[in-house]
Design a protein around this motif. Structure first.
Motif, short mmCIF file in Angstrom:
data_model
loop_
_atom_site.label_atom_id
_atom_site.label_comp_id
_atom_site.label_asym_id
_atom_site.label_seq_id
_atom_site.Cartn_x
_atom_site.Cartn_y
_atom_site.Cartn_z
N LEU A 52 40.92 32.44 36.94
CA LEU A 52 41.07 33.45 37.99
C LEU A 52 40.17 34.63 37.64
O LEU A 52 40.01 34.99 36.47
N MET A 214 40.82 33.37 51.42
CA MET A 214 40.06 32.33 50.72
C MET A 214 39.35 31.41 51.68
O MET A 214 38.54 30.58 51.27
N ARG A 232 36.95 37.85 47.63
CA ARG A 232 37.60 36.54 47.72
C ARG A 232 38.22 36.09 46.40
O ARG A 232 39.31 35.54 46.38
N GLN A 233 37.54 36.33 45.30
CA GLN A 233 38.11 35.86 44.03
C GLN A 233 39.32 36.69 43.64
O GLN A 233 40.27 36.17 43.05
N ARG A 236 42.14 35.30 45.52
CA ARG A 236 42.65 34.07 44.90
C ARG A 236 43.61 34.43 43.76
O ARG A 236 44.66 33.80 43.59
N THR A 237 43.25 35.47 43.01
CA THR A 237 44.12 35.93 41.93
C THR A 237 45.43 36.49 42.49
O THR A 237 46.51 36.19 41.98
N HIS A 239 46.84 35.75 45.30
CA HIS A 239 47.59 34.59 45.82
C HIS A 239 48.38 33.94 44.69
O HIS A 239 49.57 33.62 44.83
N ASP B 146 31.36 29.25 48.52
CA ASP B 146 32.72 28.98 48.05
C ASP B 146 32.90 27.49 47.81
O ASP B 146 32.85 26.70 48.75
N GLY B 150 37.39 26.20 44.07
CA GLY B 150 37.98 27.53 44.01
C GLY B 150 37.04 28.64 43.60
O GLY B 150 37.31 29.81 43.84
#
Lengths: 286, 274
Positions: A52, A214, A232-233, A236-237, A239, B146, B150
């Motif tokens: 992450l 995402m 976006r990353q 993700r973290t 989430h 992307d 991930g």
């Protein structure tokens, strides 16, 4: 948790009252199913890239904030590790390195015993995740409409002034595992209300938003909106962290259900009827 | 991206929870929960491996998402970034150097013998070498790539908007999809070349490029030289590298495994906007 219509008394002490309406019961179990499958398929998706990051991309020059993996230990034996903000923990057997269904060691972030599907299968995990994401979101919307229309949210979940004034006492009661008795057990206590509200109005909307962030397609709906979550990353973290918080919530929820009368709670979430003891014992049906 | 694991398991019925009447309630509960969990997992794996469940039930998710995305944002633009956001190294994933002798010959000749063929349901089949592509009006965009796994990387792409090429070859009325045939074989015996497909609307999106430059330099072999596709609102596996031929078709059912792309044939979603 609504009508005060009392059901015919049963043989044992206390009296049953109608606590959970049919829509709430159906939506609760739909939630159990979809959140369980979302979590397990989500862990499988995470396994495809068990790192992450914070930022717009994964390759910013900064190391991941969390990484789960495996490497050779000092004695040559494989070691599973979890690294959080650069601090490494040996998680052999659970995270990074664990035994699969046939007993052999697998270099996988989350063990196959908690993922759907069990074996590494990213595309199928995505199928499960996106199907149950829809179930979960539609169920959540139905709950919101029902909760507003029926008054369930206002009547049963919104804390009253006396509730808030008694928050200190409620915390003490929880620490001592003392649960409301008699008439008081008919209502949610203030910590319960606040926990439910935080989950319904903060964690769940945020995890959905972070999920949308995402999606490269949805990122274009309103240019730059993903940056509100840090990119976006970061989304993700977020989430992932919220998934952990929701898991913790469920753990506490199930624990409280067990210690305050498992069968009584289970019955009330299946048939709707909850037993309240007039005397002073807790409400568990024994 | 790894091939999905060969899926053997899931058939082992979970051991039935042994619920002894004499055991205390707590261990009964624990055994019951463990049994329930194992049964749930085994059941899920069985459903995953069934012919009907992924196809008829789970795929509803993809179809719903795709329909909603098309309604909400058919023409939306993917986010664009600044030079400051560029990833120090743009990660190469999948094939990094196609092994076929044909491709290696093209590399040795610095792609002077390479030309992109555009054919299929078009009135005017054409071929474009690198000089011809570079002579067309170009677009440069800094976008985020992307991966379905991930991770994300940000790069600066320069290339020809695919819409220009489509316009020049004049699709016939029945053309619906654009199929991209690539130079990289996906099997060690040199077969199963990578391929991908998008629909004509996506092909006409202003950010859909045939890119020949990454970060201001000719596209490296590791990232798809001499030409790769950029479809900025979809995942990495859509961004076909090592383009050799573009084919306009009415249906991709007869190409490869019939699902519109190499990874789609392996079970990944054709609509990769999520």
């Amino acid at each position: 948790m609504s009508d005060t219509a009392t059901a015919p008394n049963t043989a044992s002490a206390g009296r049953l009252y109608y606590r959970h309406t049919l829509p709430v019961r159906v939506m609760h179990w739909t939630n159990v199913l979809s959140l369980t499958l979302l979590l397990m398929s989500g862990l499988q998706i995470f396994n495809a890239h068990p790192r992450l990051y914070w930022g717009k991309s994964s390759y910013t020059g900064n190391p991941p904030v969390l990484e789960i993996g495996s490497r050779q230990g000092s004695g040559g034996q494989p070691v599973g590790f979890t690294r959080i903000f650069g601090h490494e923990f040996d998680t052999t057997g659970v995270l990074g390195l664990s035994s699969g269904s046939n007993g052999s060691l697998q270099r996988v972030a989350f063990p196959s015993a908690v993922t759907v599907p069990g074996p590494y299968w990213l595309s199928m995990a995505r199928n499960w995740h996106f199907f149950f994401a829809w179930v979960f979101v539609l169920n959540g919307l139905a709950y919101l409409f029902y909760g507003l229309w029926s008054g369930h949210l206002r009547r049963d979940l919104w804390p009253t002034r006396p509730d808030l004034a008694g928050i200190g006492r409620s915390i003490l009661d929880h620490i001592r595992f003392r649960h409301p008795q008699g008439e008081a057990a008919r209502r949610y206590n203030v910590l319960q209300k606040l926990a439910y509200l935080a989950v319904i109005f903060v964690l769940l909307p945020l995890i959905i938003l972070a999920g949308w962030a995402m999606s490269p397609w949805l990122d274009g709906v309103w240019p730059g909106w993903v940056d509100l979550l840090g990119g976006r990353q970061s989304a993700r973290t977020v989430h992932f962290v919220i998934a952990c918080l929701l898991t913790a919530f469920v753990a506490v929820h199930v624990f409280e259900v067990i210690v305050s009368g498992l069968w009584n709670h289970l019955r009330s979430m299946i048939t709707g009827y909850y037993r309240v003891n007039e005397g002073g014992h807790d409400g568990s049906a024994r | 991206m790894d091939r999905r694991a060969e899926v053997p398991g899931g058939k082992d019925g979970s051991p039935p929870a042994r619920l002894l009447v004499s055991s205390p309630r707590r261990s009964l509960l624990r055994g019951g929960l463990a049994g329930l969990g194992a049964a749930l997992l085994a059941g899920c794996d069985r459903l995953s491996n069934s012919a009907w469940f992924p196809e008829q039930v789970l795929s509803l998710g993809e179809r719903l998402s795709s329909a909603v995305h098309q309604t909400l944002a058919a023409k939306a633009m993917a986010q664009e970034f600044t030079e400051a956001d560029l990833s120090p190294v743009f990660r190469s994933n999948g094939t990094a150097n196609p092994e076929s002798s044909e491709y290696q010959k093209l590399v040795a000749g610095e792609f002077s013998d390479w030309a992109l063929q555009v054919s299929g349901l078009v009135e005017q089949p054409m071929s474009f070498n690198l000089a011809a592509l570079r002579a067309l009006p170009a677009r440069t965009q800094i976008t985020r790539h992307d991966c379905v796994e991930g991770w994300s990387a940000i790069g600066k792409w320069t290339g020809v908007p695919l819409a220009q090429i489509i316009e020049q070859v004049k699709p016939t009325a029945n053309a619906r999809f654009v199929v991209f045939h690539c130079a990289d074989p996906m099997e060690s015996d040199g077969t199963h070349p990578y391929y991908e497909s998008i629909d004509l609307a996506e092909a006409s999106h202003p950010q859909t490029l045939l890119a020949y430059e990454l970060n201001g330099k000719p596209l490296p072999v590791a990232n798809g030289a001499p030409l790769r596709l950029r479809v900025e609102r979809q995942l990495g596996y859509k961004q076909a590298k090592y383009l050799m031929r573009i084919e306009l078709v009415e249906s991709f059912a007869s190409i490869g495994g019939g699902r519109g792309g190499y990874w789609e044939d392996e079970g990944y979603q054709w609509y990769a906007g999520i």
